[in-house]
Structures are given as C-alpha cells and as structure tokens.
Write a protein that holds these residues in place. Structure first.
Motif, PDB file in Angstrom:
ATOM      1  N   ASN A  88     -91.682  -3.490 -16.946  1.00  0.00           N
ATOM      2  CA  ASN A  88     -91.114  -2.676 -18.012  1.00  0.00           C
ATOM      3  C   ASN A  88     -91.569  -1.226 -17.833  1.00  0.00           C
ATOM      4  OD1 ASN A  88     -90.158  -1.576 -20.366  1.00  0.00           O
ATOM      5  ND2 ASN A  88     -91.452  -2.800 -21.728  1.00  0.00           N
ATOM      6  N   LEU A  90     -91.515   1.157 -19.840  1.00  0.00           N
ATOM      7  CA  LEU A  90     -92.162   1.658 -21.044  1.00  0.00           C
ATOM      8  C   LEU A  90     -93.656   1.355 -21.060  1.00  0.00           C
ATOM      9  CD1 LEU A  90     -89.497   0.611 -23.715  1.00  0.00           C
ATOM     10  CD2 LEU A  90     -89.721   2.797 -22.520  1.00  0.00           C
ATOM     11  N   GLY A  93     -96.668   3.886 -21.273  1.00  0.00           N
ATOM     12  CA  GLY A  93     -97.208   4.456 -22.509  1.00  0.00           C
ATOM     13  C   GLY A  93     -98.446   3.747 -23.013  1.00  0.00           C
ATOM     14  N   THR A 154     -94.776   7.237 -29.953  1.00  0.00           N
ATOM     15  CA  THR A 154     -94.365   6.249 -28.950  1.00  0.00           C
ATOM     16  C   THR A 154     -92.887   6.390 -28.590  1.00  0.00           C
ATOM     17  OG1 THR A 154     -94.028   4.650 -30.761  1.00  0.00           O
ATOM     18  CG2 THR A 154     -96.133   4.574 -29.596  1.00  0.00           C
ATOM     19  N   ALA A 158     -91.519   7.120 -24.889  1.00  0.00           N
ATOM     20  CA  ALA A 158     -90.577   6.178 -24.288  1.00  0.00           C
ATOM     21  C   ALA A 158     -89.318   6.891 -23.800  1.00  0.00           C
ATOM     22  CB  ALA A 158     -90.215   5.090 -25.306  1.00  0.00           C
ATOM     23  N   GLN A 161     -90.244   9.036 -20.666  1.00  0.00           N
ATOM     24  CA  GLN A 161     -90.521   8.252 -19.466  1.00  0.00           C
ATOM     25  C   GLN A 161     -89.251   7.643 -18.881  1.00  0.00           C
ATOM     26  OE1 GLN A 161     -93.507   5.559 -20.905  1.00  0.00           O
ATOM     27  NE2 GLN A 161     -95.195   6.891 -20.328  1.00  0.00           N
ATOM     28  N   THR A 162     -88.368   7.138 -19.711  1.00  0.00           N
ATOM     29  CA  THR A 162     -87.124   6.583 -19.181  1.00  0.00           C
ATOM     30  C   THR A 162     -86.245   7.673 -18.562  1.00  0.00           C
ATOM     31  OG1 THR A 162     -86.182   6.749 -21.420  1.00  0.00           O
ATOM     32  CG2 THR A 162     -87.054   4.609 -20.740  1.00  0.00           C
ATOM     33  N   GLU A 177     -87.113  -4.753 -25.677  1.00  0.00           N
ATOM     34  CA  GLU A 177     -88.295  -4.078 -25.142  1.00  0.00           C
ATOM     35  C   GLU A 177     -88.503  -2.721 -25.817  1.00  0.00           C
ATOM     36  OE1 GLU A 177     -88.442  -5.888 -20.599  1.00  0.00           O
ATOM     37  OE2 GLU A 177     -87.264  -4.087 -21.033  1.00  0.00           O
ATOM     38  N   TRP A 178     -87.413  -2.023 -26.095  1.00  0.00           N
ATOM     39  CA  TRP A 178     -87.510  -0.751 -26.821  1.00  0.00           C
ATOM     40  C   TRP A 178     -88.118  -0.969 -28.198  1.00  0.00           C
ATOM     41  CZ3 TRP A 178     -86.986   4.354 -26.050  1.00  0.00           C
ATOM     42  CH2 TRP A 178     -86.395   4.792 -24.859  1.00  0.00           C
ATOM     43  N   ALA A 181     -91.865  -1.808 -27.963  1.00  0.00           N
ATOM     44  CA  ALA A 181     -92.681  -0.706 -27.454  1.00  0.00           C
ATOM     45  C   ALA A 181     -92.724   0.487 -28.397  1.00  0.00           C
ATOM     46  CB  ALA A 181     -92.151  -0.259 -26.088  1.00  0.00           C
ATOM     47  N   THR A 182     -91.949   0.458 -29.454  1.00  0.00           N
ATOM     48  CA  THR A 182     -91.960   1.557 -30.431  1.00  0.00           C
ATOM     49  C   THR A 182     -92.357   1.036 -31.815  1.00  0.00           C
ATOM     50  OG1 THR A 182     -89.569   1.264 -30.726  1.00  0.00           O
ATOM     51  CG2 THR A 182     -90.288   2.972 -29.193  1.00  0.00           C
ATOM     52  N   TYR A 252     -95.652  -4.344 -24.431  1.00  0.00           N
ATOM     53  CA  TYR A 252     -94.923  -3.721 -23.328  1.00  0.00           C
ATOM     54  C   TYR A 252     -94.445  -4.757 -22.312  1.00  0.00           C
ATOM     55  CZ  TYR A 252     -96.816   0.619 -25.192  1.00  0.00           C
ATOM     56  OH  TYR A 252     -97.131   1.675 -26.016  1.00  0.00           O
TER      57      TYR A 252
END
Length: 290
Positions: A88, A90, A93, A154, A158, A161-162, A177-178, A181-182, A252
């Motif tokens: 992943n 993400l 982070g 976060t 995210a 980074q993407t 996953e988003w 991760a947030t 993550y």
C-alpha cells in the motif's frame, strides 16, 4: 452621666434584601440559568484553544506527519525502490504518524494534569461541581480536536504521496485503504490521546503520565527484543503483535507481523482499553479531594 447608646441597625433596603416571603416581588439582576454539558464544553474549548501547549504540540504533530511523510515519498521517488507490488503506497505515512503520536499523547495528558499542577482545577470544579461533567467535557473537546487535526494531516500526506508516486513507483490504493489510512488511523490516534488524558486525570502529574504513555508505546517492542529464551517465544510474539506501532501499521494494510490484530481490530482494542480506563477515572474522580 449616661453612657451613649449605639444606634439601632437599620433594615436593609428592599433592593438589597434576599428573595423570600417578605419580598415576593424581588428579582435578581443576575440571570439564573441551569447549567448543562454545553456550558462545560464551551469552557473546555476556551481553555484548549487559548493555552500555548495546544499550539506547540499540535503544530509539531502536523510538522512531523506532513514533513516526514513528504520526505519519505521524495526518497522513494528519487531512489530505485519500487512499490508497484502489493504494498500500500499510503503506508509511507506510518513513520511520521508514529513520531507524531507522542505529541498527541502529550497534549492529552496536559489537558487534565496541567490543571492539577497549577491549581486551576479548584476553579474549574467550583464553577462546575459536577466532576463527571468536567471530565466528559474535556474528553469530548480533546477527542474532536485530535481527530480533526489527525484527519487533515493524514489526508494531506496521503494525497501528496499518491501524487508523487503516481503510477511509476506504486499501485493506486483502493477506497477501503484510503478510508483506513485517513479516518481509521485518525480515530485510533484520537483515542490514544484520550487514553493519555484519562491517565493524566488519574495520576494528576504531567511528567509521570507522559512517561507512562511513552512507555506504553515503546516498552513492548523494547522488551520483546531482549526475550531470547525459547520458553518466552509466545510472550515475545504477543508483545510485538499488540504493540502500538504494529497496530498503527495495520491501518496501512502493512502489518509488521504476520499474525495478531488485523482489519479494524486495533480500533476496537484501543476503544475498549480507553473505555475501561475512562470508567475508572470517572469513579476515582468522585471519591478524591480536589
């Protein structure tokens, strides 16, 4: 000679007299309002936004999460590393968030313990004698502040980074996953800070409570590293799996361990732990002297 007699005390004017049967038409110039949780929330919001510790701790938190997140992404882009497999993107982070957790825990402790150090808690309890209401107001205000700041930080990391790793260094994360991760990891961070707030209320000592919370984060991993005996293998594995760093990595989809908590398990673990600690702090607060 006759001794002078002291004058007879005069009755207080009607506007100074206390209300009662003798003065049924008296109306106090001060409005009398029944207090409720909203008043306590307004008070705690005023406190948390006006003290320097909030700006410093949250400012450093944002700097660590965003700064280290962007730095990690830049290192991956400018290196030969390839994340195009099943990893992943993400997850980059994670490093900044792990360091930033110390800031959230510190602010959580200071939200309660600092008032005992300065003696301000006496004024707070005098203004709001319902101790449980005070603790609940502190918890609600802190949780919302910590969650909002964590979510914004976060999410920005995210997105950055993407964009930096777009297509060439990593796969595109899924919607689930988003979300984890947030929103998921922000809920975990807010609850971790709330647990620190409760520990600060129990100990009433800022330095001691901060030290304990840092130990909660780091001690399991450090202890596990020195368990070399084969008979302690299961204990070492449990300490590693349920350590806070490993639980953070689960959000993550990149757990540091092949077993242990997965999915949303870390959130339920921290939620249950915080709820038990909060109930204990609530009961203890009713029995203690301020």
């Amino acid at each position: 000679m006759s001794t002078p007699q002291s004058p007879m005390p005069q009755a207080a004017p009607t506007w100074q007299a206390a209300p009662g049967s003798a003065f049924p038409s008296y109306t106090s110039p001060i409005p009398v309002v029944r207090t409720h949780l909203g008043h306590a929330l307004a008070s705690e919001w005023t406190k948390i936004k006006s003290v320097r510790s909030t700006m410093w701790t949250l400012g450093v938190f944002v700097l660590l999460v965003i700064g280290i997140g962007l730095l990690t992404g830049a290192v991956v882009v400018n290196s030969s590393a390839d994340l195009s497999g099943n990893e992943n993107p993400l997850a980059l982070g994670f490093f900044g968030l792990l360091l930033g957790s110390i800031c959230v825990m510190t602010l959580g402790v200071l939200t309660t313990a600092s008032e005992y150090g300065t003696g301000m808690i006496r004024t707070t309890m005098t203004a709001c004698p319902s101790r449980g209401r005070v603790l609940a107001a502190k918890a609600i205000v802190f949780f919302l502040v910590a969650f909002t700041v964590s979510l914004v930080s976060t999410a920005l990391v995210a997105l950055a980074q993407t964009a930096m790793l777009d297509g060439t260094h990593a796969r595109q994360p899924t919607g689930a996953e988003w979300f984890k991760a947030t929103v998921g990891v922000s809920l975990y961070m807010a609850l971790l800070g709330l647990l620190s707030l409760v520990i600060g209320s129990v100990l009433r000592h800022s330095a001691g409570a901060i030290t304990i919370m840092i130990g909660v984060v780091l001690a399991p991993l450090v202890i596990a590293l020195f368990m070399f005996a084969r008979s302690l293998e299961k204990v070492r594995q449990a300490l590693f799996e349920y350590s806070i760093p490993n639980q953070l990595s689960v959000f993550y989809s990149n757990s540091l361990s092949q077993s242990g908590p997965s999915g949303w398990d870390p959130l339920w673990i921290i939620l249950g732990t915080t709820a038990v600690a909060f109930a204990g702090a609530w009961a203890l607060l009713q029995k203690r002297d301020v």
